[in-house]
Design an enzyme around this catalytic site. Structure first.
Site, PDB file in Angstrom:
ATOM      1  NE  ARG A   1      -7.908   2.118  -5.097  1.00 25.13           N
ATOM      2  CZ  ARG A   1      -6.706   2.197  -4.561  1.00 25.13           C
ATOM      3  NH1 ARG A   1      -5.701   2.628  -5.288  1.00 25.13           N
ATOM      4  NH2 ARG A   1      -6.509   1.847  -3.311  1.00 25.13           N
TER       5      ARG A   1
ATOM      6  CG  ASN B   1      -7.931  -2.079  -4.940  1.00 21.54           C
ATOM      7  OD1 ASN B   1      -6.982  -2.851  -4.780  1.00 21.54           O
ATOM      8  ND2 ASN B   1      -8.209  -1.145  -4.037  1.00 21.54           N
TER       9      ASN B   1
ATOM     10  CG  HIS C   1      -0.847   2.324  -9.171  1.00 21.29           C
ATOM     11  ND1 HIS C   1      -0.930   1.954  -7.857  1.00 21.29           N
ATOM     12  CD2 HIS C   1      -1.986   3.034  -9.424  1.00 21.29           C
ATOM     13  CE1 HIS C   1      -2.069   2.402  -7.341  1.00 21.29           C
ATOM     14  NE2 HIS C   1      -2.723   3.061  -8.276  1.00 21.29           N
TER      15      HIS C   1
ATOM     16  CG  ASP D   1      -2.082   0.924   1.113  1.00 18.30           C
ATOM     17  OD1 ASP D   1      -2.405   1.323  -0.027  1.00 18.30           O
ATOM     18  OD2 ASP D   1      -2.679   1.271   2.151  1.00 18.30           O
TER      19      ASP D   1
ATOM     20  CD  GLU E   1       3.295 -12.842  15.717  1.00 17.32           C
ATOM     21  OE1 GLU E   1       3.149 -11.676  16.130  1.00 17.32           O
ATOM     22  OE2 GLU E   1       2.883 -13.850  16.346  1.00 17.32           O
TER      23      GLU E   1
ATOM     24  NE  ARG F   1      -4.888   6.964  -6.612  1.00 18.07           N
ATOM     25  CZ  ARG F   1      -4.598   6.710  -5.332  1.00 18.07           C
ATOM     26  NH1 ARG F   1      -4.326   7.688  -4.498  1.00 18.07           N
ATOM     27  NH2 ARG F   1      -4.616   5.478  -4.890  1.00 18.07           N
TER      28      ARG F   1
HETATM   29  C1  IPE Z   1      -5.249  -2.734  -0.031  1.00 16.43           C
HETATM   30  O1  IPE Z   1      -5.004  -1.381  -0.196  1.00 16.43           O
HETATM   31  C2  IPE Z   1      -5.227  -3.440  -1.353  1.00 16.43           C
HETATM   32  C3  IPE Z   1      -3.929  -3.513  -2.011  1.00 16.43           C
HETATM   33  C4  IPE Z   1      -2.775  -3.089  -1.509  1.00 16.43           C
HETATM   34  C5  IPE Z   1      -3.949  -4.143  -3.291  1.00 16.43           C
HETATM   35  P1  IPE Z   1      -6.199  -0.327  -0.317  1.00 16.43           P
HETATM   36  O2  IPE Z   1      -5.581   1.006  -0.480  1.00 16.43           O
HETATM   37  O3  IPE Z   1      -7.155  -0.763  -1.365  1.00 16.43           O
HETATM   38  O4  IPE Z   1      -6.909  -0.468   1.092  1.00 16.43           O
HETATM   39  P2  IPE Z   1      -7.896   0.512   1.865  1.00 16.43           P
HETATM   40  O5  IPE Z   1      -8.938   0.963   0.877  1.00 16.43           O
HETATM   41  O6  IPE Z   1      -7.078   1.666   2.360  1.00 16.43           O
HETATM   42  O7  IPE Z   1      -8.433  -0.313   2.987  1.00 16.43           O
HETATM   43  C1  IPE Z   2      -1.793   0.278  -3.260  1.00  8.71           C
HETATM   44  O1  IPE Z   2      -1.557   1.635  -3.305  1.00  8.71           O
HETATM   45  C2  IPE Z   2      -1.985  -0.304  -4.638  1.00  8.71           C
HETATM   46  C3  IPE Z   2      -3.373  -0.686  -4.942  1.00  8.71           C
HETATM   47  C4  IPE Z   2      -4.357  -0.679  -4.114  1.00  8.71           C
HETATM   48  C5  IPE Z   2      -3.633  -1.092  -6.311  1.00  8.71           C
HETATM   49  P1  IPE Z   2      -2.724   2.688  -3.214  1.00  8.71           P
HETATM   50  O2  IPE Z   2      -3.146   3.069  -4.580  1.00  8.71           O
HETATM   51  O3  IPE Z   2      -3.822   2.219  -2.334  1.00  8.71           O
HETATM   52  O4  IPE Z   2      -1.961   3.894  -2.513  1.00  8.71           O
HETATM   53  P2  IPE Z   2      -2.538   4.905  -1.439  1.00  8.71           P
HETATM   54  O5  IPE Z   2      -3.035   4.105  -0.282  1.00  8.71           O
HETATM   55  O6  IPE Z   2      -3.637   5.696  -2.111  1.00  8.71           O
HETATM   56  O7  IPE Z   2      -1.358   5.769  -1.092  1.00  8.71           O
HETATM   57 MG    MG Z   3      -4.194   2.416  -0.333  1.00  6.18          MG
END
Ligand code: IPE
Ligand code: IPE
Ligand code: MG
Length: 247
Positions: A74, A71, A40, A23, A206, A36
């Protein structure tokens, strides 16, 4: 030659299986005033680096949370970007590497492949087939949800004629049946939640959370996570010998 694993030699508790919630890509990009999807792309680049370190440490199973069943909520632009990034990484980088029979990595996609485009699904299956049976297993959780996985497991067991369920049977029908439950779950990006990841398998894992954002997560962060794991007292509901002494 020493019989000790690399983790033991480094004074770190041995562990077989690690899972990572990757994340923080979005925040990594935002800090740099980038879109964004640039976060990625940077996150994808970090995958091989991290796998290399775990392999060196003698960990045999690494499960990476790449795209959750939630996801899809989004914006379309971000989802499309993630899907084309996955396709590009598979075709341009991963499949050519896996085509070398000496490359030790076995890749498995865990999750529901049916919602992926046929082109992406075919590439996932090709990567799995090419690398089957190799010693270092990387499970990529893609369109993965822990609840969805359990529902899928139960339905598959019923379709096979099972009418009675126990824990062993359900474990056997999970997407992760070929890997041990994770000893350690690492979440980058600082949030203290599982976000529907490995709900069944995490029963006695853990959990380690770091504020480091996924694209920045490096060898030093891994060593810190491993040290933290080594300092935990795992009891699995029982008592350790030192806790048994009264008084
Ligand atoms: C969890 O991250 C999923 C992945 C890392 C693929 P998210 O960014 O989707 O999680 P939430 O929405 O903060 O719980
Ligand atoms: C995790 O990074 C990757 C996916 C969920 C695909 P995020 O896209 O959730 O990154 P943040 O949490 O917005 O920084
Ligand atoms: Mg995230």
């Amino acid at each position: 030659m020493s019989n000790k694993s690399k983790t033991e030699e480094a004074g770190i508790a041995p562990l077989q299986s690690v899972a990572i919630i990757m994340d923080g890509n979005g925040r990594w990009a935002k800090k740099r005033l980038l879109p964004r999807n640039a976060g990625h792309a940077e996150g994808v680049k970090n995958i091989e680096r991290v796998l290399g370190v775990f392999r060196e440490l003698g960990v045999h199973h690494v499960t990476l949370y790449a795209f959750s069943t939630e996801n899809w909520k989004r914006p379309k632009e971000e989802v499309d970007g993630l899907m084309s990034l996955a396709y590009k990484y598979l075709t341009e980088r991963l499949i050519p590497k896996l085509s070398d029979p000496d490359y030790a990595l076995s890749i498995k996609f865990i999750g529901d492949k049916s919602r992926l485009s046929p082109e992406l699904r075919d590439k996932c299956i090709e990567a799995e087939r090419l690398s089957e049976g190799r010693p270092f297993v990387c499970n990529v959780a893609f369109n993965y949800g822990g609840r969805d996985e359990i529902v899928h497991a139960v339905n598959s067991a019923i379709a096979d004629g099972h009418t009675h369920f126990d824990e062993e049977l359900i474990s056997r029908y999970l997407y992760t049946a070929h890997s041990p439950d994770p000893d350690l779950i690492i979440r980058t990006g600082g949030e203290w939640r599982l976000s529907n990841f490995l709900l069944w398998q995490s029963a006695y894992s853990e959990v380690y959370v770091t504020d480091t954002l996924w694209p920045d997560f490096d060898r030093e962060d891994i060593m810190e996570a491993m040290r933290a794991f080594g300092s935990r007292k795992r009891r699995f509901g029982g008592l350790n010998p030192e806790d048994r002494k009264e008084g």
